[in-house]
Design a protein around this motif. Sequence first.
Motif, mmCIF file in Angstrom:
data_model
loop_
_atom_site.group_PDB
_atom_site.id
_atom_site.type_symbol
_atom_site.label_atom_id
_atom_site.label_comp_id
_atom_site.label_asym_id
_atom_site.label_seq_id
_atom_site.Cartn_x
_atom_site.Cartn_y
_atom_site.Cartn_z
ATOM 1 N N UNK A 149 0.925 -1.051 -0.033
ATOM 2 C CA UNK A 149 -0.061 0.203 -0.056
ATOM 3 C C UNK A 149 0.876 1.055 -0.014
ATOM 4 N N UNK A 150 0.316 2.158 -0.756
ATOM 5 C CA UNK A 150 1.257 3.413 -0.930
ATOM 6 C C UNK A 150 2.481 3.444 -1.866
ATOM 7 N N UNK A 151 2.597 2.220 -2.576
ATOM 8 C CA UNK A 151 3.678 2.124 -3.606
ATOM 9 C C UNK A 151 3.401 1.775 -4.917
ATOM 10 N N UNK A 152 3.740 2.450 -5.856
ATOM 11 C CA UNK A 152 3.531 2.084 -7.087
ATOM 12 C C UNK A 152 4.702 1.389 -8.044
ATOM 13 N N UNK A 169 13.187 -5.392 -15.521
ATOM 14 C CA UNK A 169 13.646 -4.016 -14.643
ATOM 15 C C UNK A 169 12.358 -3.439 -14.342
ATOM 16 N N UNK A 170 12.479 -2.975 -13.010
ATOM 17 C CA UNK A 170 11.482 -2.356 -12.281
ATOM 18 C C UNK A 170 11.970 -1.243 -11.800
ATOM 19 N N UNK A 171 11.042 -0.286 -11.413
ATOM 20 C CA UNK A 171 11.279 0.943 -10.621
ATOM 21 C C UNK A 171 9.991 1.241 -9.868
ATOM 22 N N UNK A 172 10.286 1.534 -8.444
ATOM 23 C CA UNK A 172 9.204 1.711 -7.647
ATOM 24 C C UNK A 172 9.124 3.337 -6.897
ATOM 25 N N UNK A 173 8.087 3.764 -6.555
ATOM 26 C CA UNK A 173 7.976 5.205 -6.030
ATOM 27 C C UNK A 173 6.598 4.986 -5.389
ATOM 28 N N UNK A 174 6.461 6.109 -4.304
ATOM 29 C CA UNK A 174 5.141 6.369 -3.628
ATOM 30 C C UNK A 174 4.192 6.846 -4.911
ATOM 31 N N UNK A 175 3.009 6.358 -4.262
ATOM 32 C CA UNK A 175 2.053 6.522 -5.723
ATOM 33 C C UNK A 175 1.678 8.132 -6.088
ATOM 34 N N UNK A 176 1.912 8.940 -5.288
ATOM 35 C CA UNK A 176 1.860 10.173 -5.543
ATOM 36 C C UNK A 176 3.004 10.494 -6.384
ATOM 37 N N UNK A 177 4.217 10.368 -6.310
ATOM 38 C CA UNK A 177 5.043 10.651 -7.086
ATOM 39 C C UNK A 177 5.069 9.875 -8.278
ATOM 40 N N UNK A 178 4.692 8.446 -8.223
ATOM 41 C CA UNK A 178 4.850 7.748 -9.495
ATOM 42 C C UNK A 178 3.603 8.353 -10.484
ATOM 43 N N UNK A 180 2.899 11.370 -11.094
ATOM 44 C CA UNK A 180 3.475 12.494 -11.802
ATOM 45 C C UNK A 180 4.480 11.977 -12.695
ATOM 46 N N UNK A 181 5.231 11.018 -12.515
ATOM 47 C CA UNK A 181 6.268 10.666 -13.273
ATOM 48 C C UNK A 181 6.214 9.342 -14.194
ATOM 49 N N UNK A 182 5.126 8.744 -14.334
ATOM 50 C CA UNK A 182 4.793 7.601 -14.758
ATOM 51 C C UNK A 182 5.659 7.608 -16.235
ATOM 52 N N UNK A 183 5.093 8.384 -16.895
ATOM 53 C CA UNK A 183 5.470 8.393 -18.275
ATOM 54 C C UNK A 183 6.921 8.194 -18.436
ATOM 55 N N UNK A 184 7.668 9.079 -17.735
ATOM 56 C CA UNK A 184 9.287 9.061 -17.582
ATOM 57 C C UNK A 184 9.717 7.813 -17.121
ATOM 58 N N UNK A 185 9.307 7.182 -15.829
ATOM 59 C CA UNK A 185 9.689 5.982 -15.319
ATOM 60 C C UNK A 185 9.556 5.000 -16.315
ATOM 61 N N UNK A 186 8.218 4.737 -17.067
ATOM 62 C CA UNK A 186 7.908 3.754 -17.860
ATOM 63 C C UNK A 186 9.118 3.766 -19.132
ATOM 64 N N UNK A 187 9.564 4.759 -19.641
ATOM 65 C CA UNK A 187 10.366 4.883 -20.561
ATOM 66 C C UNK A 187 11.596 4.540 -19.935
ATOM 67 N N UNK A 188 11.954 4.712 -18.863
ATOM 68 C CA UNK A 188 13.228 4.102 -18.424
ATOM 69 C C UNK A 188 13.376 2.752 -18.106
ATOM 70 N N UNK A 189 12.441 2.307 -17.886
ATOM 71 C CA UNK A 189 12.261 0.723 -17.522
ATOM 72 C C UNK A 189 12.372 0.091 -18.702
ATOM 73 N N UNK A 190 11.562 0.664 -19.788
ATOM 74 C CA UNK A 190 11.648 -0.072 -21.405
ATOM 75 C C UNK A 190 13.104 0.153 -21.993
ATOM 76 N N UNK A 191 13.497 1.238 -21.649
ATOM 77 C CA UNK A 191 14.983 1.249 -22.159
ATOM 78 C C UNK A 191 15.792 0.358 -21.588
ATOM 79 N N UNK A 192 15.834 0.241 -20.384
ATOM 80 C CA UNK A 192 16.863 -0.705 -19.656
ATOM 81 C C UNK A 192 16.541 -1.997 -20.277
ATOM 82 N N UNK A 193 15.245 -2.631 -20.509
ATOM 83 C CA UNK A 193 14.900 -3.974 -20.955
ATOM 84 C C UNK A 193 15.435 -4.171 -22.501
ATOM 85 N N UNK A 194 15.107 -2.792 -23.268
ATOM 86 C CA UNK A 194 15.832 -2.949 -24.540
ATOM 87 C C UNK A 194 17.433 -3.239 -24.513
#
Length: 234
Positions: A149-152, A169-178, A180-194
Amino acid sequence: MGSGHVVRLPGGRYDVGPRSAALGRHLQRRAGPSPELAVILTRLHNRTHETSYLSGWYRGGLVLQHFLAGLHSLHVVHLDVGYTGHMHARASCKAVLAFLPGEQVATLFDGVELTPVTPRTITDFTELTRELDRVRRQGYAVDIEEFDEGVACVSAPFFDAGAAPLGAFTVSAPVTRFAARQVGLTSAVQEAASIATGLPRTGQLSVPAPAGDGEWAQPLSRRYRGSIAALSCR
């Protein structure tokens, strides 16, 4: 007990001994990621400044191999190196399960209760399969308070040369910050996987070029040219 890994306490009880820490470090090294994957994880962590995880598919389960804590304090309950539980509730697991044959996923969960970890955990297998379909279409998985709870979390899988998933590859953050940053975090884990997926094909760590440029950028480091055998989960 003579080895110092276990000690006997008054009253007949036992506890870990002074050499248990060394044993723990040895087990972590043996189960840890290859140097190439560790470099990619560090890059992901440096890009996001959030807690970043690397998990590997091993013997029918997804094992948390390594993680780097974020600059902001965040504690995910019970999640540590070697963790394999609650595959239905973790973004990393969903990212890999989505790209396994359907019959293999069905066998994994046959007779297994999908225990609720939080009120948002998926507890119905039919719903889980629908979620895996969505993950497969979009190429990444998201967990919004399903495991803690509280984590995304957002997670992207990487593959071997035969397109079989090796891990995520995974990144976690508190839901409020996540949020606001979901698009950028998604791009980052996709780059790592690529980058990790490209390693078996190129024999080197190469960073994908920015959007709109179809060419690969220069290798991260010539040090990691050559053997790709270490990419397999150990």
